[in-house]
Design a protein around this motif. Structure first.
Motif, short mmCIF file in Angstrom:
data_model
loop_
_atom_site.label_atom_id
_atom_site.label_comp_id
_atom_site.label_asym_id
_atom_site.label_seq_id
_atom_site.Cartn_x
_atom_site.Cartn_y
_atom_site.Cartn_z
N ASP A 23 0.84 -1.21 0.00
CA ASP A 23 0.00 0.00 0.00
C ASP A 23 0.87 1.25 0.00
OD1 ASP A 23 -2.41 -1.29 -0.14
OD2 ASP A 23 -2.79 -1.24 2.04
N ARG A 24 1.94 1.24 0.80
CA ARG A 24 2.85 2.39 0.83
C ARG A 24 3.54 2.55 -0.51
NH1 ARG A 24 3.71 0.74 6.29
NH2 ARG A 24 5.50 -0.54 5.71
N ASP A 29 4.16 5.42 -5.72
CA ASP A 29 4.05 5.39 -7.18
C ASP A 29 3.06 6.45 -7.69
OD1 ASP A 29 5.88 3.35 -7.29
OD2 ASP A 29 4.40 1.76 -7.67
N GLU A 30 1.93 6.57 -6.99
CA GLU A 30 0.93 7.57 -7.38
C GLU A 30 1.50 8.98 -7.25
OE1 GLU A 30 -2.40 6.73 -4.87
OE2 GLU A 30 -2.88 4.86 -5.92
N GLU A 35 3.77 13.78 -9.88
CA GLU A 35 4.90 14.69 -10.06
C GLU A 35 5.33 14.74 -11.53
OE1 GLU A 35 9.52 14.83 -8.74
OE2 GLU A 35 8.07 14.41 -7.14
N MET A 36 5.36 13.59 -12.19
CA MET A 36 5.71 13.55 -13.61
C MET A 36 4.68 14.30 -14.45
SD MET A 36 7.41 9.73 -14.00
CE MET A 36 6.32 9.33 -15.28
N ASP A 37 3.40 14.16 -14.12
CA ASP A 37 2.35 14.88 -14.84
C ASP A 37 2.50 16.39 -14.65
OD1 ASP A 37 1.25 12.54 -15.80
OD2 ASP A 37 -0.37 12.46 -14.31
#
Length: 182
Positions: A23-24, A29-30, A35-37
């Motif tokens: 979950d962490r 990853d989210e 951040e990339m977006d």
């Protein structure tokens, strides 16, 4: 003995620990994708801003001239043509005097190694005319879409490696650059 069993029962089993770790990991990853977006949106805004500077300069210069016209390619900024994975190009030309601006995303989402401020786009401005080409000389200055000091917003900066001169990309900068080619 009962205290030890109770303590053992309160300890999470390996499956529960693994589930928490995963979950962490999903949360990290989210955040990385977000951040990339945001970085891609900021880069696209940087491309739009650079084109707007060039378009405004071209428009004002053309309005002041009566016998010739500067061409801007591309004439309008299309967000769909901006590419993260290849260099992007803007060109201004006037009777054999050419200013080419090439820019691209650095390998890191926020780079710091080539300019004194953190930047998300990098590139170069090349200015030339027939005389300079005959002498194998091309004006080159580096460009960075960077933060200035503690400012939260990004702005286009130029850096002249020969003289270490730096400043903001603006109408005054483009005017000076083009006047050297006249």
């Amino acid at each position: 003995m009962f205290g030890l069993v109770a303590k053992w029962r309160r300890r999470p089993d390996r499956l529960t620990k693994l589930a928490r770790e995963l979950d962490r990991l999903a949360e990290r990853d989210e955040k990385a994708v977000d951040e990339m977006d945001r970085a891609e949106m900021a880069r696209r805004q940087g491309a739009r801003t650079l084109h707007a500077i060039c378009a405004d300069f071209t428009r004002r210069l053309n309005a002041a001239m009566t016998r010739t016209e500067m061409l801007l390619i591309p004439t309008v900024f299309d967000p769909a043509t901006y590419r993260e994975d290849v260099p992007n190009l803007i060109q201004m030309s006037l009777r054999g005097r050419i200013v080419q601006i090439q820019y691209e995303a650095p390998e890191q989402s926020l780079a710091t190694e080539d300019f004194r401020h953190p930047y998300i786009l990098q590139g170069a401005v090349h200015g030339f005319n027939q005389t300079l080409l005959e002498r194998d000389l091309v004006e080159e200055q580096l460009l960075y879409y960077a933060r200035s000091g503690h400012q939260p917003d990004f702005r286009w900066h130029y850096f002249e490696p020969r003289t270490y001169r730096t400043g903001l990309v603006s109408e005054a900068y483009l005017t000076e650059l083009l006047s050297r080619l006249a």
